[in-house]
Design a protein around this motif. Structure first.
Motif, PDB file in Angstrom:
ATOM      1  N   ILE A 183       0.822  -1.226   0.000  1.00 50.55           N
ATOM      2  CA  ILE A 183       0.000   0.000   0.000  1.00 50.55           C
ATOM      3  C   ILE A 183       0.849   1.266   0.000  1.00 50.55           C
ATOM      4  CG2 ILE A 183      -1.625   1.361   1.405  1.00 50.55           C
ATOM      5  CD1 ILE A 183      -2.975  -1.330   2.140  1.00 50.55           C
ATOM      6  N   GLU A 184       1.942   1.260   0.760  1.00 54.86           N
ATOM      7  CA  GLU A 184       2.761   2.481   0.872  1.00 54.86           C
ATOM      8  C   GLU A 184       3.631   2.687  -0.362  1.00 54.86           C
ATOM      9  OE1 GLU A 184       2.512   4.512   3.505  1.00 54.86           O
ATOM     10  OE2 GLU A 184       1.004   3.158   4.355  1.00 54.86           O
ATOM     11  N   GLY A 191      -2.412  -0.774  -5.103  1.00 55.42           N
ATOM     12  CA  GLY A 191      -2.609  -0.172  -3.787  1.00 55.42           C
ATOM     13  C   GLY A 191      -4.083  -0.080  -3.449  1.00 55.42           C
ATOM     14  N   HIS A 194      -5.548  -3.594  -2.656  1.00 59.21           N
ATOM     15  CA  HIS A 194      -5.175  -4.055  -1.311  1.00 59.21           C
ATOM     16  C   HIS A 194      -5.967  -3.299  -0.236  1.00 59.21           C
ATOM     17  CE1 HIS A 194      -1.624  -5.331   1.521  1.00 59.21           C
ATOM     18  NE2 HIS A 194      -2.808  -5.701   1.968  1.00 59.21           N
ATOM     19  N   LYS A 195      -6.070  -1.978  -0.392  1.00 65.46           N
ATOM     20  CA  LYS A 195      -6.809  -1.165   0.584  1.00 65.46           C
ATOM     21  C   LYS A 195      -8.279  -1.576   0.672  1.00 65.46           C
ATOM     22  CE  LYS A 195      -4.524   3.349   0.501  1.00 65.46           C
ATOM     23  NZ  LYS A 195      -4.747   4.733   0.076  1.00 65.46           N
ATOM     24  N   THR A 196      -8.882  -1.824  -0.481  1.00 62.74           N
ATOM     25  CA  THR A 196     -10.305  -2.191  -0.505  1.00 62.74           C
ATOM     26  C   THR A 196     -10.508  -3.553   0.149  1.00 62.74           C
ATOM     27  OG1 THR A 196     -10.491  -0.963  -2.582  1.00 62.74           O
ATOM     28  CG2 THR A 196     -12.357  -2.357  -1.990  1.00 62.74           C
ATOM     29  N   ALA A 199     -10.221  -2.958   3.868  1.00 62.52           N
ATOM     30  CA  ALA A 199     -11.359  -2.191   4.394  1.00 62.52           C
ATOM     31  C   ALA A 199     -12.581  -3.089   4.558  1.00 62.52           C
ATOM     32  CB  ALA A 199     -11.676  -1.018   3.463  1.00 62.52           C
ATOM     33  N   LEU A 206     -13.010   2.947   3.292  1.00 62.66           N
ATOM     34  CA  LEU A 206     -11.942   2.869   2.296  1.00 62.66           C
ATOM     35  C   LEU A 206     -11.390   4.269   2.087  1.00 62.66           C
ATOM     36  CD1 LEU A 206     -10.262   1.655  -0.029  1.00 62.66           C
ATOM     37  CD2 LEU A 206     -12.273   1.923  -1.508  1.00 62.66           C
ATOM     38  N   GLU A 207     -10.106   4.449   2.398  1.00 62.95           N
ATOM     39  CA  GLU A 207      -9.477   5.765   2.229  1.00 62.95           C
ATOM     40  C   GLU A 207      -8.674   5.774   0.929  1.00 62.95           C
ATOM     41  OE1 GLU A 207      -5.759   7.725   4.151  1.00 62.95           O
ATOM     42  OE2 GLU A 207      -7.366   7.821   5.660  1.00 62.95           O
ATOM     43  N   TRP A 209      -6.257   7.987  -1.676  1.00 62.56           N
ATOM     44  CA  TRP A 209      -5.395   9.168  -1.717  1.00 62.56           C
ATOM     45  C   TRP A 209      -5.752  10.045  -2.912  1.00 62.56           C
ATOM     46  CZ3 TRP A 209      -0.153   6.227  -0.731  1.00 62.56           C
ATOM     47  CH2 TRP A 209      -0.098   5.856   0.628  1.00 62.56           C
ATOM     48  N   LYS A 322       3.322  -7.808  -0.918  1.00 67.21           N
ATOM     49  CA  LYS A 322       2.668  -6.682  -0.261  1.00 67.21           C
ATOM     50  C   LYS A 322       3.443  -6.204   0.959  1.00 67.21           C
ATOM     51  CE  LYS A 322      -0.549  -9.805   2.101  1.00 67.21           C
ATOM     52  NZ  LYS A 322       0.172 -11.022   1.760  1.00 67.21           N
TER      53      LYS A 322
END
Length: 322
Positions: A183-184, A191, A194-196, A199, A206-207, A209, A322
């Motif tokens: 993610i970073e 990214g 993976h975030k979804t 979440a 879900l944030e 950017w 990841k």
């Protein structure tokens, strides 16, 4: 147009990454390889391509007739911004070693992989292959971008001095199985996937950017792999070629978010963190040259490709990068 004849021994650098694994799948499972061809998929564990000696040893061992050069050091926007010197030096060393050694060992053809971030930041759209050197790239990742441009310079000079036809492809934003999902430290799509996934699993918002308004053309790694094989066998120019969906298929990051959310059946809240930069607002690329050669090529529909990728990530979560 010249076509590659006879069996090929193809060395793929960066063979364990997103595109390398896609090429391997197309070769092995879709009949992309031809009888008598030999394919060697090299990972960073097999050789340190920053070293001239290690690069020569790999070419000595495998004696390739053709090379697909995918090895690169690349990170997401935020890492790139802080390490332009590192990305310039590492990639210039790798590219020079591979291209010079290939010429030394009599390799017939090398196809390298560039990036649309190598194009000028201030430009007219759509960008095409003739515009690669017509202005400085975006300041966020100029080290990586200039290193990629130098591949084209090297190819032109090799042709002028030795008559070899090494070339480069320029894909738009790639995604698919076996990507870097950190993610970073990843590109937009992995990214986001993976975030979804997290979440949904953790029942959190879900944030995302940036504003979600930036525009991108996305290409599925398997479509890119199929086109790579065509370039290897049939494309006979030194000039690079953009491999991308058409301008009409450009999407906003928000569109991409919606496709991933749908694929994972995520029902939570979506929050756009507008304090984070969007990067370049757009990089619209023309695929007119590709369409001139391959008017018949059918790209996998975006939502289908996203669904396949999200399904792969969920099934391979424990072993994915990841």
């Amino acid at each position: 147009m010249e076509k590659s004849v006879g069996p090929m021994r193809v060395l793929v650098t960066g063979g364990s990454g997103l595109v390398g694994r896609a090429i391997e799948r197309v070769v092995k499972e879709e009949g992309g390889g031809r009888e008598g061809d030999e394919w060697i998929f090299l990972s960073s564990k097999d050789a340190n391509l920053m070293s001239v000696e290690a690069t020569r040893a790999v070419f000595q061992k495998h004696r390739p007739t053709h090379v697909i050069h995918l090895a690169t050091i690349v990170r997401g926007l935020y890492i790139n911004m802080k390490h332009n010197l590192d990305f310039w030096r590492i990639n210039v060393h790798i590219n020079d070693n591979v291209l010079h050694t290939a010429q030394e060992f009599g390799v017939v053809k090398v196809i390298s992989c560039l990036s649309t971030c190598a194009f000028p930041d201030k430009t007219t759209y759509p960008i095409d292959e003739t515009m690669l050197h017509s202005g400085p790239p975006h300041e966020s990742n100029y080290g990586y971008a200039y290193a990629k441009r130098m591949i084209d310079i090297h190819n032109r000079a090799l042709y002028q001095q030795y008559g070899v036809k090494y070339t480069a492809i320029i894909p738009t934003n790639m995604f698919g199985p076996h990507d870097n999902y950190n993610i970073e430290d990843s590109h937009v799509m992995p990214g986001l996937i993976h975030k979804t996934y997290l979440a949904k699993k953790e029942g959190k918002p879900l944030e995302v950017w940036g504003t979600g308004r930036a525009l991108r053309q996305f290409i599925y790694s398997l479509d890119l792999a199929r086109l790579f094989l065509w370039v290897l066998r049939e494309y006979d120019e030194v000039e690079p070629i953009i491999l991308s969906v058409g301008e009409e298929d450009e999407l906003s990051i928000k569109d991409a978010v919606e496709a991933v959310v749908e694929a994972f059946e995520f029902k939570g809240k979506i929050v756009y963190d507008t304090s984070k930069p969007d990067g370049q607002f757009r990089k619209t690329a023309s695929n007119a040259k590709l369409r001139k050669y391959r008017p018949d090529f059918k790209f996998t529909p975006f939502r289908q490709a996203i669904k396949e990728t999200c399904d792969w990530f969920a099934a391979n979560y424990d072993t994915a990068r990841k």
